[in-house]
Design a protein around this motif. Structure first.
Motif, PDB file in Angstrom:
ATOM      1  N   SER A   1       0.832  -1.203   0.000  1.00  0.00           N
ATOM      2  CA  SER A   1       0.000   0.000   0.000  1.00  0.00           C
ATOM      3  C   SER A   1       0.867   1.253   0.000  1.00  0.00           C
TER       4      SER A   1
ATOM      5  N   VAL B   1      -5.085   3.732  -0.821  1.00  0.00           N
ATOM      6  CA  VAL B   1      -5.741   3.392   0.444  1.00  0.00           C
ATOM      7  C   VAL B   1      -7.078   4.118   0.549  1.00  0.00           C
TER       8      VAL B   1
ATOM      9  N   GLU C   1      -6.229   2.220   4.706  1.00  0.00           N
ATOM     10  CA  GLU C   1      -6.114   0.776   4.522  1.00  0.00           C
ATOM     11  C   GLU C   1      -6.037   0.456   3.025  1.00  0.00           C
TER      12      GLU C   1
ATOM     13  N   SER D   1      -2.607   2.045  10.559  1.00  0.00           N
ATOM     14  CA  SER D   1      -3.773   1.457   9.901  1.00  0.00           C
ATOM     15  C   SER D   1      -3.555  -0.039   9.667  1.00  0.00           C
TER      16      SER D   1
ATOM     17  N   ASP E   1      -4.325  -3.109   7.064  1.00  0.00           N
ATOM     18  CA  ASP E   1      -4.797  -3.539   5.747  1.00  0.00           C
ATOM     19  C   ASP E   1      -5.764  -4.718   5.890  1.00  0.00           C
TER      20      ASP E   1
END
Length: 480
Positions: free
Chosen positions: A185, A211, A216, A250, A252
């Motif tokens: 990401s 994201v 995410e 965050s 994923d």
């Protein structure tokens, strides 16, 4: 006349060792008298050190006393409870003792034979830690130095799994190799790109996936990118999902990502270097959803389990591929028991290996799993309280969710352009860090200058969080 070519006399070591332990104990006890962030100017410490080495030996007490005279001003005190920047690694006292023992043994665990206890304690600690975070028995573990190294080994394993004879033939000058692609990401740690550079994948071989509003990874975009690359003759081979990104912590969507990886037969590596230790808290088990689908996982006890630098744990379901990528045994390292044991040098780029597992052995036994989990849970609770203060304050805004113990926020008095807000918050950060009371770091989220406060020190008490918030507000009032 007898030549004195021996080591320090034992009695001198015993006495000076006690003095150094006393110094360390006083340092930790009184650590709040220091500014958490060193205030010296570049070159200031260097100027205090003689340019030439001493021709004759110096008294050990003189050497120890020079810590305060020469070095201490240039130390940024990661063990300070005012250190709330980055991910605030702290060392517990049992870990310090274990580090001393490791230095005394000075064992090199490259082979089982070079120190059997080294290899077997590491194996036992990987089994303990695997249970602590709830991974199934088919995960095999090894200790590296940092997550950068662990993730690099994951990428190397993913590349080896392709069976492209890269180990034998390399990558340069070959016309039979497809262009390889790794996915992560936009919020993934820079170590993923460094690993790709080191392994010849190159920065162009890393494709960053966008994201959502919670920072995410977008799993749908991941699959679309994979399809697009395949249509262009590019070979996808690895996906890195992060559980606890560096900027915002965050998470994923690992389960969705794992389904994509299974569909296209890609290696799934989970970077849980910071947040992975929270899996030992019963209420936090949700973060491990689909972890058992990963080919490899990295967790760093030196980030948030009070372990002195450095100690990174790498788990994989496919140790045979890791070994295939790195095992290279010259004649002088062959032993008669090689078929009966694991030689840890076979599972990575390092030949020499420090006795890091001693730190886990001391820390886990001293605090217990429950004691570690309770401390980490308390950090999360304090971070949630700080986040609530930000939400309730008129001229502050929270910039990201707070699933763990890092809070992203900024000062926003209103009626300011984004450029002005960035300047205001950058100046605010400078003022906070110059105060000598706390040390914060920053990131940029969608171009917005964002302050980061992380709670994770074994020495963090609620009063430190309260004092940090009061100081931040005080610095804002000074700007007004």
């Amino acid at each position: 006349m007898e030549n004195n070519f021996t080591d320090m006399p034992i009695e001198e070591f015993r006495e000076s060792g006690k003095n150094l332990i006393d110094w360390i104990a006083d340092y930790i006890k009184e650590i709040e008298k220091y500014p958490p962030l060193s205030q010296v100017k570049p070159g200031e410490i260097l100027s205090r050190i003689p340019e030439q080495p001493p021709q004759t030996g110096e008294d050990i007490e003189k050497i120890i006393s020079s810590i305060d005279r020469i070095l201490i001003d240039g130390i940024t005190h990661w063990n300070h409870p005012g250190f709330m920047a980055y991910f605030n690694s702290t060392s517990s006292m049992p870990g310090v003792l274990a580090e001393m023992l490791s230095a005394a043994f000075n064992a090199n665990g490259m082979l089982w034979k070079t120190s059997p206890a080294f290899t077997e304690l590491e194996k036992a600690m990987m089994n303990w830690f695997r249970q602590m975070v709830g991974l199934p028995e088919n995960y095999w573990g090894i200790i590296y130095d940092t997550a950068s190294t662990s993730s690099m080994h994951a990428i190397a394993s993913a590349r080896e799994q392709l069976n492209l004879n890269i180990r034998e033939k390399g990558m340069s000058g070959r016309t039979d190799l497809p262009k390889l692609r790794l996915y992560c990401s936009e919020q993934a740690h820079s170590s993923i790109e460094k690993g790709a550079v080191t392994l010849g994948i190159g920065l162009e071989g890393v494709r960053k996936i966008s994201v959502n509003e919670k920072y995410e990874m977008n799993a749908q975009e991941l699959e679309a990118a994979i399809k697009s690359d395949i249509s262009k003759g590019i070979k996808p081979f690895c996906v890195v999902a992060t559980v606890g990104t560096t900027s915002t912590t965050s998470i994923d969507p690992v389960r969705e990502i794992s389904e994509v990886c299974k569909k296209y037969n890609l290696w799934l590596h989970i970077d849980a270097a910071y947040a992975g230790v929270t899996a030992m808290i019963p209420d936090m088990k949700w973060i491990t959803d689909a972890w058992d689908e990963a080919d490899s996982i990295v967790i760093n006890p030196h980030k948030w389990m009070f372990t002195p630098m450095d100690l990174s744990i790498y788990f994989t379901r496919k140790p045979e591929i890791l070994k295939r990528a790195f095992s290279l045994v010259p004649e002088y390292l062959k032993t008669k028991v090689d078929d009966e044991v694991e030689n840890l040098m076979d599972y990575g780029i390092q030949l020499g290996r420090r006795f890091r597992s001693l730190k886990l052995w001391f820390i886990i036994r001293y605090f217990g799993v429950d004691g570690l989990a309770e401390r980490i849970k308390h950090h999360i609770e304090m971070a949630q309280e700080f986040a609530n203060w930000v939400d309730e304050e008129k001229f502050f805004e929270r910039m990201a969710p707070v699933p763990f113990s890092t809070v992203c926020f900024r000062y926003n008095p209103g009626n300011k352009s984004e450029e002005e807000l960035n300047r205001l918050n950058e100046k605010l950060l400078e003022d906070i860090n110059a105060s000598g009371k706390i040390f914060l770091s920053h990131t940029k989220l969608n171009g917005k200058f964002t302050l980061r406060l992380t709670i994770g020190s074994i020495r963090h008490e609620r009063r430190h969080v309260v004092e940090a918030w009061e100081l931040i507000k005080k610095m804002v009032h000074k700007q007004s």
